[in-house]
Design a protein around this motif. Sequence first.
Motif, short mmCIF file in Angstrom:
data_model
loop_
_atom_site.label_atom_id
_atom_site.label_comp_id
_atom_site.label_asym_id
_atom_site.label_seq_id
_atom_site.Cartn_x
_atom_site.Cartn_y
_atom_site.Cartn_z
N VAL A 91 -33.56 73.58 13.71
CA VAL A 91 -34.78 74.38 13.77
C VAL A 91 -35.26 74.51 15.22
O VAL A 91 -35.63 75.58 15.68
N LEU A 141 -34.23 81.53 20.67
CA LEU A 141 -35.11 82.70 20.62
C LEU A 141 -35.97 82.79 21.87
O LEU A 141 -36.79 83.69 22.01
N ARG A 154 -45.46 74.98 18.66
CA ARG A 154 -45.39 75.94 17.55
C ARG A 154 -44.51 75.47 16.39
O ARG A 154 -44.64 75.95 15.27
N ILE A 155 -43.54 74.60 16.68
CA ILE A 155 -42.59 74.21 15.63
C ILE A 155 -42.77 72.76 15.20
O ILE A 155 -42.91 72.47 14.02
N GLY A 182 -50.52 78.33 9.30
CA GLY A 182 -49.11 78.39 9.69
C GLY A 182 -48.88 78.67 11.14
O GLY A 182 -48.91 79.72 11.64
N VAL A 228 -34.88 77.66 9.07
CA VAL A 228 -36.12 78.44 8.96
C VAL A 228 -37.29 77.62 9.52
O VAL A 228 -37.24 76.39 9.54
N PHE A 229 -38.31 78.33 9.99
CA PHE A 229 -39.55 77.65 10.36
C PHE A 229 -40.38 77.57 9.09
O PHE A 229 -41.03 78.53 8.67
N LYS A 230 -40.36 76.38 8.47
CA LYS A 230 -40.90 76.23 7.12
C LYS A 230 -42.37 76.56 7.00
O LYS A 230 -42.83 76.98 5.95
N HIS A 231 -43.13 76.32 8.08
CA HIS A 231 -44.58 76.48 7.99
C HIS A 231 -45.03 77.89 8.30
O HIS A 231 -46.22 78.15 8.37
N MET A 232 -44.09 78.80 8.52
CA MET A 232 -44.47 80.18 8.84
C MET A 232 -43.99 81.12 7.73
O MET A 232 -42.96 80.88 7.11
N PHE A 236 -41.38 85.49 15.64
CA PHE A 236 -41.48 84.36 16.58
C PHE A 236 -40.98 84.69 18.00
O PHE A 236 -41.69 84.52 18.98
N GLY A 237 -39.76 85.19 18.06
CA GLY A 237 -39.15 85.48 19.37
C GLY A 237 -39.95 86.51 20.16
O GLY A 237 -40.04 86.43 21.39
N GLU A 242 -43.28 87.16 19.71
CA GLU A 242 -44.60 86.62 20.03
C GLU A 242 -44.56 85.73 21.27
O GLU A 242 -45.45 85.80 22.11
N ILE A 243 -43.51 84.90 21.38
CA ILE A 243 -43.48 84.05 22.57
C ILE A 243 -43.12 84.85 23.81
O ILE A 243 -43.32 84.38 24.92
N ARG A 244 -42.63 86.06 23.62
CA ARG A 244 -42.42 86.95 24.77
C ARG A 244 -43.67 87.76 25.08
O ARG A 244 -43.64 88.65 25.92
N ARG A 267 -34.54 87.42 12.26
CA ARG A 267 -35.23 86.68 13.32
C ARG A 267 -34.40 86.67 14.60
O ARG A 267 -34.91 86.86 15.70
N ALA A 268 -33.07 86.49 14.42
CA ALA A 268 -32.19 86.46 15.59
C ALA A 268 -32.06 87.83 16.22
O ALA A 268 -31.98 87.97 17.44
N VAL A 319 -35.10 89.74 18.89
CA VAL A 319 -35.22 89.69 20.35
C VAL A 319 -34.16 90.56 21.04
O VAL A 319 -33.96 90.47 22.25
#
Lengths: 293, 328
Positions: free
Chosen positions: A189, A196, A206-207, A293, B85-89, B97-98, B100-102, B145-146, B149
């Motif tokens: 993960v 990314l 964030r993770i 989340g 996976v990002f379980k909490h999202m 994700f990719g 947003e961090i950009r 997700r991949a 970006v």
Amino acid sequence: MSTALSGATIDTTGPVSPQGRRPGRAKRTTPRNTLTGGAGLGLGITMLWFSLLVLLPLSAIVARAAAGGWDSYLDVLRNDQTWAAVLLTVRSAAIVTLINIVMGTVIAWVLVRDRFPGKAILNVIIDVPFALPTIVAGLVLLALYGPNSPLGLNWAFTETSVLLAFAFVTLPFIVRTVQPVLEELDADVEEAAASLGASRLTIFRRIILPSLFPAIIAGATLSFARAISEFGSLVLLSGSRPFETEVASVRILSFIENGSYATAAALASVLLAVALAVIVVLDIVQRRVARRG
Amino acid sequence: MSIDITGVTKKFGDFVALDNVNVTIPTGQLTALLGPSGGGKSTLLRIIAGLDSADEGSISIEGADATKLPPQKRNVGFVFQHYAVFKHMTVAKNVAFGLEIRKRPKAEVQRRVEELLDLVHLSQFSHRMPSQLSGGQRQRMALARALAVEPTVLLLDEPFGALDAKVRKELRDWLRRLHDEVHVTTVFVTHDQEEALEVADEIVVINEGRVEQIGSPEQLYDEPANDFVMGFLGEVTTLGGVVVRPHDVEVALQPSGNGEVAATVTRVLRVGFEVRLTVTTETGEEVIVTMTRSHLRQLGADEGTKVWLSISKGAITVARSGGVPATV
């Protein structure tokens, strides 16, 4: 009887587990009452045990204090010395809990992610503050931070000594709640986040942190509850000076020694209310964060 | 050329995972790294992504040296066997994700997420949590997700390995169609030769840390470089020290004098429409021969029948202990 019991323990796992998996605020799909005969017995035993140990004694205290009406509570809190003790207790417990949130997470991180000689020993020693009789804890701290401190840090009988004692006895809680969760986190993960484009800090924020948050909150709750109830180590270390280093539990003891049981009960139920409030607030915070989340 | 792997060696303690590997992966194609488990193919993929580092050698992506770059700077998309996976999202947040961090503008992120979820057929699941998705759906989410970006290369590590056979086959076809739409240079690792033959434009066969052969599926099947490649891409048997496919062995009841090998049928096994004969030669070599049931009926052979074996004309054969392919 024994067969019925074992049946009960097996049955109870059924209705409980799907609830734990229920994500967010999805509508309840399972019926409210799913108790089978065996599970009913299990619940009965649980409630009886819980009542004998916790509910009834607590109710007795509250009832005793409530016998004097609201005035008895107000009178207790209006007493300046008592109010100072309550404030000191809650403030110190809150500060120590915040410190533990940071330090406990750091220690858990080091124990899980890093490799160094003596790691296994450190992992065992973490529990010592928890296992030690608290009066011994007071003695130990007094040796290092007392009047004869080899470090030249004489914190005995000051407010700092209260923080010190609280921090000592509550150290393992967050470490021990965060550690297993951190161990279970999948490396892929974090690798996915890295590929990314996430920096190490972003990955942590964030993770990793959101995954640890429920464990941190659980540990913080335990830590706070343990701190406001601390008594033994303070007897030696803080000197329990009124308005300065006297905490609520010591205050309760002095009420009892003076024979004013009703006042002691009133103060005890105030502490109970504080503990309950903190548990509820932390639980709400945790749910909020989990949902966002 | 999109990815150049030059002289890459990687050791884990005494174990040599990759031994002086040289591969060039062409732009815009779907390339499979095929080989048995523990052969080093996943390690190579992780080194391309920067998740592991090579002990020796260099990696360049789109002509730029990437050997020392951290994974964050390589602009590769990576899809893991167990989805990661990002379980909490939510599904949408995972895909975003990719971006947003950009720090891309919100409207753009939202538009792009919608596009991608549409592409992987998950639009109606955007507000679900990953735990509410099936394995196949999670992997499609991971793929979106991949892709979010806009990576130069997309790397997939046994992407369908954790899924059941039916879903695996569906996703395989779907990946092929997706690639025809998106055209991003894609490398995927698999130990399933059928998957590689069906999906890939080009296959790199890796075994025990070495590249055995690189080529199109047809090339690998028709001109295997050695007996390992031949054995890995389909069933093989040996006749007189030569590796050959079982359907390329001819069985006759009478010798025609062209150097046939005398043998006895020792076992007949029916598998669906096919029959599998175990034939033992006089030197004790066990040869597997497959043929259709009607062919066997015409031949009239059964257990205990004495037969003569030969390799059919035009069959692909390889010497047993490696070497150049020879055609009879």
